[in-house]
Design a protein around this motif. Sequence first.
Motif, short mmCIF file in Angstrom:
data_model
loop_
_atom_site.label_atom_id
_atom_site.label_comp_id
_atom_site.label_asym_id
_atom_site.label_seq_id
_atom_site.Cartn_x
_atom_site.Cartn_y
_atom_site.Cartn_z
N ARG A 99 -3.93 12.09 -3.22
CA ARG A 99 -3.88 10.77 -2.39
C ARG A 99 -2.77 10.97 -1.31
O ARG A 99 -3.09 10.06 -0.23
N TRP A 100 -1.75 11.55 -1.62
CA TRP A 100 -0.59 11.58 -0.83
C TRP A 100 -0.83 12.17 0.29
O TRP A 100 -0.90 11.98 1.58
N LEU A 101 -1.92 13.50 0.38
CA LEU A 101 -2.25 14.15 1.49
C LEU A 101 -3.16 13.29 2.26
O LEU A 101 -3.36 13.37 3.33
N VAL A 102 -4.08 12.40 1.78
CA VAL A 102 -5.06 11.38 2.22
C VAL A 102 -4.26 10.33 3.02
O VAL A 102 -4.52 10.29 4.42
N LEU A 103 -3.15 9.90 2.64
CA LEU A 103 -2.46 8.92 3.13
C LEU A 103 -1.52 9.56 4.34
O LEU A 103 -1.71 8.94 5.57
N LEU A 137 2.57 2.75 -0.24
CA LEU A 137 3.31 2.16 -1.24
C LEU A 137 3.63 0.62 -1.15
O LEU A 137 3.71 -0.01 -2.03
N ALA A 138 3.65 0.13 0.20
CA ALA A 138 3.44 -1.43 0.15
C ALA A 138 2.13 -1.91 -0.58
O ALA A 138 2.39 -3.17 -1.03
N ALA A 139 1.17 -1.34 -0.48
CA ALA A 139 0.02 -1.72 -1.28
C ALA A 139 0.34 -2.00 -2.92
O ALA A 139 0.04 -2.77 -3.67
N VAL A 140 1.01 -0.94 -3.15
CA VAL A 140 1.28 -0.89 -4.65
C VAL A 140 2.38 -1.83 -4.96
O VAL A 140 2.22 -2.51 -6.10
N PRO A 190 -7.73 1.22 -2.50
CA PRO A 190 -8.78 1.94 -2.95
C PRO A 190 -8.11 3.19 -3.80
O PRO A 190 -8.76 3.80 -4.52
N LEU A 191 -6.89 3.66 -3.39
CA LEU A 191 -6.18 4.89 -3.53
C LEU A 191 -5.17 4.67 -5.05
O LEU A 191 -4.75 5.67 -5.34
N LEU A 192 -5.05 3.42 -5.23
CA LEU A 192 -4.17 2.91 -6.27
C LEU A 192 -4.66 3.86 -7.62
O LEU A 192 -5.75 3.75 -7.98
#
Length: 199
Positions: A99-103, A137-140, A190-192
């Motif tokens: 998910r890091w790579l996607v972001l 990270l804001a979404a988290v 969606p990546l959470l």
Amino acid sequence: MTPRTASRNPFAALAPVTRRPYLTAAVFAVTLACGIAQLVHPPLYDAMHRDAARIDAGEWYRLVTGMFFQDGWAFGLTSNLAWLAVFGTLAERVFGRARWLVLYFGCGLFGQVMSYLWLNPVGAGNSMCVVGLIGGLAAVVMVASRRYGVVLPVQFRVIAFALPVLAVVDTLVHDNHGLPLLLGLALGFPLLPRAGQSG
């Protein structure tokens, strides 16, 4: 589930798996190497940075290489690597490596394309990649209490909800960091990772 208050490292409560930030370190090393090469041999920057006229001429690779070189030179390299070290480590722990790579690269490439098409046709830097991680990270932070049962400090929540507004303002003043941040925020939901699981 009773929400628990985050401890000294608030994001640690969101990621029960302790993961060494190898991916962040690898991207850090590559970006550092490119930055040093640019400083030692300045013509390299001219060959690699985002330049709309040269992209129009077929040099599409610049949309990718523009994420590894710095238009801020030594200061830009130092500051962008510092942000990458901090937010890259946090995001890798919370989201995991895929998910890091996607972001990181998804938002970075989006920022490069939007800069080329509209906002800032000439430049370079990995800052648009990093703001994608910040958006994620804001979404988290926005859902930490409900989804993970973690109560983060109020200043984290204030910053998280202020970021979309600041990103819109940033875009309106024709800076190119607002849009990749907004994409990072949108992708973050969606990546959470599921509660109790990261990666």
